[in-house]
Design an enzyme around this catalytic site. Structure first.
Site, PDB file in Angstrom:
ATOM      1  N   TYR A  89     -18.241 -10.926   8.935  1.00 42.27           N
ATOM      2  CA  TYR A  89     -17.442  -9.825   8.215  1.00 42.27           C
ATOM      3  C   TYR A  89     -16.260 -10.518   7.816  1.00 42.27           C
ATOM      4  O   TYR A  89     -15.918 -11.550   7.940  1.00 42.27           O
ATOM      5  CB  TYR A  89     -17.013  -8.795   9.292  1.00 42.27           C
ATOM      6  CG  TYR A  89     -16.116  -9.392  10.528  1.00 42.27           C
ATOM      7  CD1 TYR A  89     -16.517 -10.021  11.295  1.00 42.27           C
ATOM      8  CD2 TYR A  89     -14.734  -9.194  10.327  1.00 42.27           C
ATOM      9  CE1 TYR A  89     -15.656 -10.811  12.338  1.00 42.27           C
ATOM     10  CE2 TYR A  89     -13.876  -9.388  11.320  1.00 42.27           C
ATOM     11  CZ  TYR A  89     -14.296 -10.302  12.243  1.00 42.27           C
ATOM     12  OH  TYR A  89     -13.541 -10.717  13.122  1.00 42.27           O
ATOM     13  N   ARG A  98     -15.016 -17.321   2.082  1.00 39.44           N
ATOM     14  CA  ARG A  98     -15.355 -17.714   3.151  1.00 39.44           C
ATOM     15  C   ARG A  98     -16.506 -16.611   3.810  1.00 39.44           C
ATOM     16  O   ARG A  98     -17.412 -17.234   4.625  1.00 39.44           O
ATOM     17  CB  ARG A  98     -14.135 -17.043   4.179  1.00 39.44           C
ATOM     18  CG  ARG A  98     -14.401 -17.709   5.668  1.00 39.44           C
ATOM     19  CD  ARG A  98     -13.144 -17.603   6.522  1.00 39.44           C
ATOM     20  NE  ARG A  98     -12.679 -16.409   6.667  1.00 39.44           N
ATOM     21  CZ  ARG A  98     -11.864 -15.906   7.293  1.00 39.44           C
ATOM     22  NH1 ARG A  98     -10.792 -16.934   7.667  1.00 39.44           N
ATOM     23  NH2 ARG A  98     -11.017 -14.557   7.334  1.00 39.44           N
ATOM     24  N   ARG A 106     -37.255  -4.737  16.489  1.00 31.75           N
ATOM     25  CA  ARG A 106     -36.496  -5.872  17.545  1.00 31.75           C
ATOM     26  C   ARG A 106     -37.326  -7.120  17.967  1.00 31.75           C
ATOM     27  O   ARG A 106     -38.006  -7.008  18.654  1.00 31.75           O
ATOM     28  CB  ARG A 106     -35.869  -5.086  18.798  1.00 31.75           C
ATOM     29  CG  ARG A 106     -34.676  -5.846  19.600  1.00 31.75           C
ATOM     30  CD  ARG A 106     -34.056  -5.083  20.722  1.00 31.75           C
ATOM     31  NE  ARG A 106     -33.298  -5.915  21.338  1.00 31.75           N
ATOM     32  CZ  ARG A 106     -33.428  -7.093  22.061  1.00 31.75           C
ATOM     33  NH1 ARG A 106     -34.727  -7.288  22.490  1.00 31.75           N
ATOM     34  NH2 ARG A 106     -32.328  -7.658  22.867  1.00 31.75           N
ATOM     35  N   HIS A 160     -35.737 -11.672  18.363  1.00 29.29           N
ATOM     36  CA  HIS A 160     -34.972 -12.434  18.288  1.00 29.29           C
ATOM     37  C   HIS A 160     -34.891 -13.287  17.008  1.00 29.29           C
ATOM     38  O   HIS A 160     -33.748 -13.499  16.292  1.00 29.29           O
ATOM     39  CB  HIS A 160     -34.843 -13.225  19.654  1.00 29.29           C
ATOM     40  CG  HIS A 160     -34.190 -12.636  20.751  1.00 29.29           C
ATOM     41  ND1 HIS A 160     -33.672 -13.556  21.813  1.00 29.29           N
ATOM     42  CD2 HIS A 160     -33.710 -11.184  20.932  1.00 29.29           C
ATOM     43  CE1 HIS A 160     -33.153 -12.420  22.669  1.00 29.29           C
ATOM     44  NE2 HIS A 160     -33.244 -11.343  22.124  1.00 29.29           N
ATOM     45  N   LYS A 167     -17.493 -16.380  10.768  1.00 22.12           N
ATOM     46  CA  LYS A 167     -16.744 -15.237  11.127  1.00 22.12           C
ATOM     47  C   LYS A 167     -17.768 -13.910  11.549  1.00 22.12           C
ATOM     48  O   LYS A 167     -18.249 -13.127  10.727  1.00 22.12           O
ATOM     49  CB  LYS A 167     -15.706 -14.895   9.861  1.00 22.12           C
ATOM     50  CG  LYS A 167     -14.914 -13.717  10.404  1.00 22.12           C
ATOM     51  CD  LYS A 167     -13.663 -13.671   9.447  1.00 22.12           C
ATOM     52  CE  LYS A 167     -12.505 -12.223   9.525  1.00 22.12           C
ATOM     53  NZ  LYS A 167     -12.094 -12.393  10.946  1.00 22.12           N
ATOM     54  N   GLU A 181      -6.879 -21.470  19.426  1.00 25.83           N
ATOM     55  CA  GLU A 181      -6.375 -20.592  18.458  1.00 25.83           C
ATOM     56  C   GLU A 181      -6.066 -19.209  19.242  1.00 25.83           C
ATOM     57  O   GLU A 181      -6.303 -19.108  20.517  1.00 25.83           O
ATOM     58  CB  GLU A 181      -7.213 -20.250  17.275  1.00 25.83           C
ATOM     59  CG  GLU A 181      -8.689 -19.519  17.960  1.00 25.83           C
ATOM     60  CD  GLU A 181      -9.709 -19.339  16.681  1.00 25.83           C
ATOM     61  OE1 GLU A 181      -9.255 -19.054  15.598  1.00 25.83           O
ATOM     62  OE2 GLU A 181     -10.955 -19.220  16.747  1.00 25.83           O
ATOM     63  N   LEU A 189     -11.465 -20.515  13.780  1.00 30.20           N
ATOM     64  CA  LEU A 189     -11.715 -19.880  12.506  1.00 30.20           C
ATOM     65  C   LEU A 189     -10.657 -20.526  11.304  1.00 30.20           C
ATOM     66  O   LEU A 189      -9.554 -20.272  11.636  1.00 30.20           O
ATOM     67  CB  LEU A 189     -11.831 -18.454  12.414  1.00 30.20           C
ATOM     68  CG  LEU A 189     -12.064 -17.906  11.168  1.00 30.20           C
ATOM     69  CD1 LEU A 189     -13.441 -17.745  10.953  1.00 30.20           C
ATOM     70  CD2 LEU A 189     -11.460 -16.363  11.048  1.00 30.20           C
TER      71      LEU A 189
HETATM   72  O1  PSZ Z   1      -6.603  -6.573  11.991  1.00 33.53           O
HETATM   73  C1  PSZ Z   1      -6.754  -7.467  12.643  1.00 33.53           C
HETATM   74  O2  PSZ Z   1      -6.410  -7.230  13.798  1.00 33.53           O
HETATM   75  C2  PSZ Z   1      -7.109  -8.578  12.088  1.00 33.53           C
HETATM   76  S1  PSZ Z   1      -7.581  -8.958  10.559  1.00 33.53           S
HETATM   77  C3  PSZ Z   1      -8.047 -10.646  10.903  1.00 33.53           C
HETATM   78  C4  PSZ Z   1      -7.984 -10.954  12.346  1.00 33.53           C
HETATM   79  C5  PSZ Z   1      -7.422  -9.812  13.074  1.00 33.53           C
HETATM   80  N1  PSZ Z   1      -8.173 -11.948  12.896  1.00 33.53           N
HETATM   81  C6  PSZ Z   1      -8.714 -13.084  12.029  1.00 33.53           C
HETATM   82  C7  PSZ Z   1      -8.930 -14.398  12.979  1.00 33.53           C
HETATM   83  C8  PSZ Z   1      -9.515 -14.487  13.936  1.00 33.53           C
HETATM   84  O3  PSZ Z   1     -10.355 -13.497  14.383  1.00 33.53           O
HETATM   85  C9  PSZ Z   1      -9.819 -15.685  14.660  1.00 33.53           C
HETATM   86  C10 PSZ Z   1     -10.645 -15.765  15.804  1.00 33.53           C
HETATM   87  N2  PSZ Z   1      -9.061 -16.759  14.270  1.00 33.53           N
HETATM   88  C11 PSZ Z   1      -8.237 -17.023  13.234  1.00 33.53           C
HETATM   89  C12 PSZ Z   1      -8.033 -15.547  12.537  1.00 33.53           C
HETATM   90  C13 PSZ Z   1      -7.200 -15.436  11.343  1.00 33.53           C
HETATM   91  O4  PSZ Z   1      -7.809 -15.352  10.062  1.00 33.53           O
HETATM   92  P1  PSZ Z   1      -7.201 -14.508   8.719  1.00 33.53           P
HETATM   93  O5  PSZ Z   1      -5.905 -15.505   8.577  1.00 33.53           O
HETATM   94  O6  PSZ Z   1      -8.246 -15.332   7.850  1.00 33.53           O
HETATM   95  O7  PSZ Z   1      -7.105 -13.384   9.065  1.00 33.53           O
END
Ligand code: PSZ
Length: 280
Positions: A32, A51, A99, A101, A146, A178, A202
């Site tokens: 996503y 990305r 379903r 895997h 992601k 992070e 990420l």
């Molecule tokens: O709406 C929200 O709360 C959001 S929108 C994007 C995120 C949260 N997080 C992105 C994210 C992440 O999930 C992890 C584990 N590390 C870094 C980030 C930051 O990524 P960007 O800057 O691309 O959103």
């Protein structure tokens, strides 16, 4: 009326239903992106879309649309729902199949869902700063993807939020990686430091904007890992994400960072980030 995108069609949100055997639903087998919208215009959309395709490649998922088609979908959702300050959520799963895997036949097309919401900027929190909790990073070793599989992130966030914090800052042993949904940065002697863009984090789009801002403004930006003790001893600490932007963290666990108020380097970055937003 709220219009969403589901597998090629723009329909009412209430009518958008997905199959019980969708692999996203059963396995979290998908990816996503969240793309920010300011004043009706997308911010860093190209980077987010690139990305998305990179995440797809890394998990051998075929996105059933070209990049410019998905870009068109996003613009249409913003227009149809008159989004001013908000975000677009876009996800692609490996589709619907009995379903099992292992992956289904390549004839099974991925499912694509996208929708847009109005989301205010967290202005008050950006001004005052927030608190965070240090939580052990128990996630898998491909945090660069992601993926929809967010259980490790969710457990950490829940632990922090249930104790009154805004975010969980994750560490693998001694090394800070992070935030649970953000990247983490410390500032020591005017040097901004964040974990390198490896498989353990990420590579945030906001992180990259900050990196670029630093480069253009002669601010020192270093990609190197730092320890829990370095966080506790930092002059400033902040997190960054698409919705949190540049968010000062003024207290971690019971320890105040600096003087317990947003620091000057963080505030400077916020100003420069705001300029970027206004430039569009
Ligand atoms: O709406 C929200 O709360 C959001 S929108 C994007 C995120 C949260 N997080 C992105 C994210 C992440 O999930 C992890 C584990 N590390 C870094 C980030 C930051 O990524 P960007 O800057 O691309 O959103």
């Amino acid at each position: 009326m709220n219009t969403v995108f589901l597998n090629g069609e723009f329909i009412n949100r209430e009518e958008a239903k997905v199959a019980i055997e969708d692999r996203g639903y059963q396995f979290g087998d998908g990816i996503y992106e969240v793309i920010r919208v300011y004043s009706g215009k997308t911010f860093t959309m190209k980077e987010h879309m690139e990305r998305l395709y990179q995440s797809a490649d890394k998990m051998k998922l075929t996105i059933p649309y070209e990049l410019d088609e998905l870009t068109g979908v996003i613009h249409e959702l913003i227009k149809a729902n008159s989004i001013q300050d908000g975000s677009v959520y876009l996800q692609v799963t490996r589709g619907v199949a009995p379903r099992q895997h292992n992956f289904p036949s390549s004839e099974i097309k991925g499912s694509v869902v996208a929708y847009a919401n109005e989301v205010p900027r967290p202005l008050q929190q950006m001004q005052d700063g927030v608190t965070a909790k240090l939580v052990e990073d128990i996630r898998w070793l491909r945090c660069d993807i992601k993926s929809l599989n967010l259980l490790g992130n969710l457990l950490a966030k829940e632990e922090a939020v249930s104790e009154g914090h805004y975010e969980a800052i994750l560490h693998r042993g001694d090394t800070v990686t992070e935030g649970s949904a953000s990247n983490a940065f410390i500032i020591k002697n005017d040097e901004i430091v964040t974990h390198p863009a490896t498989n353990l984090i990420l590579n945030g789009i906001t992180r990259r904007v900050i990196q670029d801002i630093c480069k253009r403004n002669g601010m020192s930006f270093q990609e190197k890992s730092f320890s829990v003790d370095e966080v506790l001893d930092a002059d400033e600490l902040f997190i960054a994400s698409t919705t949190s932007e540049v968010m000062p963290v003024v207290k971690i666990d019971d320890k105040e960072i600096g003087n317990g108020k947003p620091g000057s380097v963080t505030k400077k970055l916020q100003e420069l980030f705001e300029e970027r937003i206004n430039k569009g």
